[in-house]
Design a protein around this motif. Sequence first.
Motif, mmCIF file in Angstrom:
data_model
loop_
_atom_site.group_PDB
_atom_site.id
_atom_site.type_symbol
_atom_site.label_atom_id
_atom_site.label_comp_id
_atom_site.label_asym_id
_atom_site.label_seq_id
_atom_site.Cartn_x
_atom_site.Cartn_y
_atom_site.Cartn_z
ATOM 1 N N LEU A 102 -35.644 61.329 88.504
ATOM 2 C CA LEU A 102 -36.087 60.270 89.397
ATOM 3 C C LEU A 102 -37.516 60.040 89.370
ATOM 4 C CD1 LEU A 102 -35.199 58.057 91.461
ATOM 5 C CD2 LEU A 102 -35.622 60.334 93.194
ATOM 6 N N VAL A 103 -38.327 60.914 89.414
ATOM 7 C CA VAL A 103 -39.868 60.870 89.266
ATOM 8 C C VAL A 103 -40.230 60.390 88.049
ATOM 9 C CG1 VAL A 103 -42.102 62.028 89.279
ATOM 10 C CG2 VAL A 103 -40.161 62.529 91.216
ATOM 11 N N ALA A 104 -39.573 60.889 87.077
ATOM 12 C CA ALA A 104 -40.012 60.775 85.527
ATOM 13 C C ALA A 104 -39.696 59.182 85.360
ATOM 14 C CB ALA A 104 -39.524 61.636 84.513
ATOM 15 N N LEU A 105 -38.672 58.805 85.725
ATOM 16 C CA LEU A 105 -38.355 57.438 85.536
ATOM 17 C C LEU A 105 -39.175 56.274 86.291
ATOM 18 C CD1 LEU A 105 -34.536 57.311 85.232
ATOM 19 C CD2 LEU A 105 -35.871 56.881 83.435
ATOM 20 N N GLY A 106 -39.511 56.927 87.543
ATOM 21 C CA GLY A 106 -40.287 56.108 88.202
ATOM 22 C C GLY A 106 -41.516 55.819 87.852
ATOM 23 N N LEU A 107 -42.393 56.961 87.233
ATOM 24 C CA LEU A 107 -43.646 56.968 86.415
ATOM 25 C C LEU A 107 -43.450 55.846 85.199
ATOM 26 C CD1 LEU A 107 -45.009 60.377 87.043
ATOM 27 C CD2 LEU A 107 -45.594 58.513 88.111
ATOM 28 N N GLN A 108 -42.439 56.214 84.474
ATOM 29 C CA GLN A 108 -42.056 55.486 83.405
ATOM 30 C C GLN A 108 -42.101 54.017 83.368
ATOM 31 O OE1 GLN A 108 -38.434 55.496 80.706
ATOM 32 N NE2 GLN A 108 -39.771 56.598 79.274
#
Length: 363
Positions: free
Chosen positions: A273-279
């Motif tokens: 969730l966080v990784a996709l948010g940043l990406q």
Amino acid sequence: MDGPGFDADLPAQVERALADFLGHSREEIVRTEPGVAAGIDTLSGFVLGGGKRIRPTFAWWGWRGAGGAAGGPAAEGALQVVSSLELIQACALIHDDLIDSSDSRRGRPTVHVASAKLHADRGWLGSPATFGLASAVLVGDLALAWADDMFAGAPLPAATLAAARPAWRAMRTEVLAGQYLDVRTQAVGDASPEAALRIDRLKTAAYTVQRPLHLGAALAGAGDELIGTLLEFGGDVGVAFQLRDDLLGVFGDPSVTGKPAGDDLREGKRTLLVALGLQLAAERGDDAAARVIADAIGATDLAGAAVDRVREALTSVGAVAAVERRIDELTTSAVAALERAHLAEPAPSALAELIRLATQRTS
């Protein structure tokens, strides 16, 4: 045994097996070393104090789906084996709480916090916090050692236990490897979706669903083809389960989840969730959303309005929707694998319900 046997109330049967084992094991050591009673009781209270019994449940339906009996002597032995998974889980959670400096678990103080309080309340020498940390390490180690004892002591033929040992060994290694990878990923700051998924596959999918299914099916004598299909099914369900847990960690109700909202963020976990948010924020050129998400990772004082801002950022850049789509895709592929497995009833119905429970949006 005629009728549903242990199928009818499996969590209660797992609880019984655990209580019997823990009671007997406590008696053996406390008889000669009464000073360790407090530590033993801490472990017993933790193991018997709640939990969904997810891993024993998947293992049981692996056993039943591969033709294992619902009741009788063989089922009693299988029940003891699958119940021993809860002791590995206890070790993982106790140590995980220590690694993450978590104060609560299931709405109660974590083992290291409770042990520190015991030290302080009794006025013992030294630092309560140091005693709490040391106690949690040792209680977690004891849980792992007793898991092996519970597995090895199950009343099943040696050949049956030997058939299940590859799954048992793989599971223990994979969960510890996943925990280490999780810690390392946080330390190096790898915020890529690929890194998050590697951790999900090892730390959750393999340990929570794949290997328990493998273990139960192997106990019942399943062949390589069936085990391979169950591993495929379990991989998809396990990752979907973790992705739902990630969403609930940020958006869930603490009264339902048992943990404060935003704990994963405070602990610096690099979830998908966080990784996709940043990406996605970077792809959209949304610097404000990227900053809100990045600043929240590892922010130990994150609370209230700050958590709300992270929720808004993750939603606005499309990360929440992307994770929901991934859960739906994994659920669809898991259902297809379950159909190909051709398990004995009532295992398919039970596993289909577990898919629903593992991926539903509220718990």
